[in-house]
Design a protein around this motif. Structure first.
Motif, PDB file in Angstrom:
ATOM      1  N   ASN A  29       0.809  -1.225   0.000  1.00  0.00           N
ATOM      2  CA  ASN A  29       0.000   0.000   0.000  1.00  0.00           C
ATOM      3  C   ASN A  29       0.838   1.269   0.000  1.00  0.00           C
ATOM      4  OD1 ASN A  29      -2.244  -1.584   0.088  1.00  0.00           O
ATOM      5  ND2 ASN A  29      -2.521  -1.401   2.317  1.00  0.00           N
ATOM      6  N   ARG A  30       1.944   1.248   0.770  1.00  0.00           N
ATOM      7  CA  ARG A  30       2.675   2.495   1.024  1.00  0.00           C
ATOM      8  C   ARG A  30       4.099   2.509   0.536  1.00  0.00           C
ATOM      9  NH1 ARG A  30      -0.220   6.788   1.783  1.00  0.00           N
ATOM     10  NH2 ARG A  30      -2.014   6.317   3.074  1.00  0.00           N
ATOM     11  N   GLY A  31       4.617   1.333   0.170  1.00  0.00           N
ATOM     12  CA  GLY A  31       6.040   1.249  -0.181  1.00  0.00           C
ATOM     13  C   GLY A  31       6.892   1.021   1.049  1.00  0.00           C
ATOM     14  N   GLY A  32       8.176   0.746   0.781  1.00  0.00           N
ATOM     15  CA  GLY A  32       9.105   0.496   1.868  1.00  0.00           C
ATOM     16  C   GLY A  32       9.681  -0.902   1.799  1.00  0.00           C
ATOM     17  N   ALA A  33      10.315  -1.315   2.905  1.00  0.00           N
ATOM     18  CA  ALA A  33      10.994  -2.608   2.935  1.00  0.00           C
ATOM     19  C   ALA A  33      11.033  -3.128   4.357  1.00  0.00           C
ATOM     20  CB  ALA A  33      12.424  -2.468   2.392  1.00  0.00           C
TER      21      ALA A  33
END
Ligand code: SAH
Length: 330
Positions: free
Chosen positions: A200-204
């Motif tokens: 949903n939001r991106g990242g890792a």
């Protein structure tokens, strides 16, 4: 008898044998709320050396730079004493533009207090409570191994705990599943929540734990007390209960059928070497000759295959629009 043992006896007398995951949840909640769990019975990688958290800080900084310096939230699951994140933030402070709110997911009040002495953060009981208004970089070291497991014998039985003359003992109750092995429903639920957040939001997310990539574990439940293996049923709440982490199962749930990139798992020793832990050790030794032998010993402990280097694995999950996390390609 401890208060927990009394309560568990009453619960079993009333409801019958307690499923292994319910046993493990009750025991570990009490254990981690108790006095200094991380000093007493086992030592984790960030407590062995500052190099561990520093390398993770470097990994976060590298990913953030290559992602184009977005606004992000740093999240750690089960931060223990707060050592890892404090060491990581010291490295990240060298990036002038890096500033991220820190969310710590921790259920133990005792450990929250220790973390608050080391870092400024907001605390949450579960990942679901952490705001998801920003891309997240999520770290979890020796978190998933503490989550409750279920064990099935493949012959219609599930492992449970009951009371006998000698105290708490393992027993078998009818199982809903016929396949043999272990599952960690709580871990899979959190992996799913991580995958959803990244989608949903991106990242890792960086997940480090002792475990396996091919589902083979029959019974990996282990109790540690005073740095020695103990009976997992003998003294509820007085030993650390863990199980090997099934990375394949976590990746399957978090991966959302290819919507999330899965990197690894690779052995911890390999990953730390690729991220430059040997150079960091040499730097630290050059700066403090008196500590050189201790630094060399910590490096061996973290990376040697016969020590933590092979049994511990590192896996990353990332949003496909984010860059490839470092350390997973030869
Ligand atoms: N990451 C730390 C600590 C590992 S011990 C280190 O490497 O040193 C496991 C940590 O997870 C502890 O902080 C414990 O209190 C926390 N924990 C265990 N079960 C949890 C749960 N269900 N929810 C949140 N935190 C939990």
């Amino acid at each position: 008898m401890s208060d927990l043992a009394t309560a568990l006896r009453a619960r079993i007398a009333r409801d019958g044998p307690l499923r292994l995951d319910d046993w493990m949840a009750a025991c570990n909640t009490a254990y981690y709320a108790g006095p200094d769990p991380l000093g007493r019975d086992f030592v984790t990688a960030p407590e062995i050396s500052q190099m561990f958290g520093e390398i993770i800080g470097g990994w976060i900084g590298d990913l953030w730079l290559r992602a184009g310096r977005p606004a992000v939230r740093l999240v750690e699951l089960g931060p223990g004493r707060g050592t890892l994140i404090a060491d990581a933030l010291r490295v990240l402070a060298r990036l002038p533009e890096f500033a991220a709110p820190l969310a710590l997911v921790e259920t133990s009040p005792a450990l929250r207090a220790q973390q608050a002495r080391r870092v400024a953060a907001d605390w949450y009981d579960t990942l679901a409570d952490v705001p998801d208004d920003l891309p997240a970089i999520i770290i979890a070291n020796e978190f998933f191994d503490a989550l409750p497991i279920r064990q099935f014998d493949g012959a219609g039985g599930e492992r449970a705990v009951t009371v006998a003359a000698e105290g708490f003992v393992a027993t078998t109750i009818p199982a809903p599943a016929t396949s043999a092995g272990e599952t960690c429903p709580a871990g899979q639920a959190i992996a799913g929540a991580i995958g959803e957040r990244l989608r949903n939001r991106g990242g890792a997310a960086l997940i480090i734990d002792y475990g396996y990539a091919d589902a083979v574990a029959g019974d990996s439940l282990q109790a540690l007390r005073n740095h020695a293996v103990a009976d997992p049923f003998a003294a509820p709440g007085d030993s650390d209960l863990t199980a090997h982490v099934d990375f394949t199962a976590l990746a399957r749930v978090a991966g959302f059928a290819g919507a999330i990139r899965v990197s690894g798992p690779v052995p911890q020793g390999v990953w730390l070497a690729r991220l430059g832990i040997e150079a960091r050790a040499a730097d630290l030794q050059a700066g403090n000759r008196a500590a050189a032998a201790g630094i060399a010993a910590a490096l061996v402990r973290l990376t040697a295959p016969a020590q933590m280097g092979n049994l511990f694995k590192v896996m990353a999950l990332s949003a496909p629009q984010w860059p490839q996390p470092a350390g997973f390609d030869a």
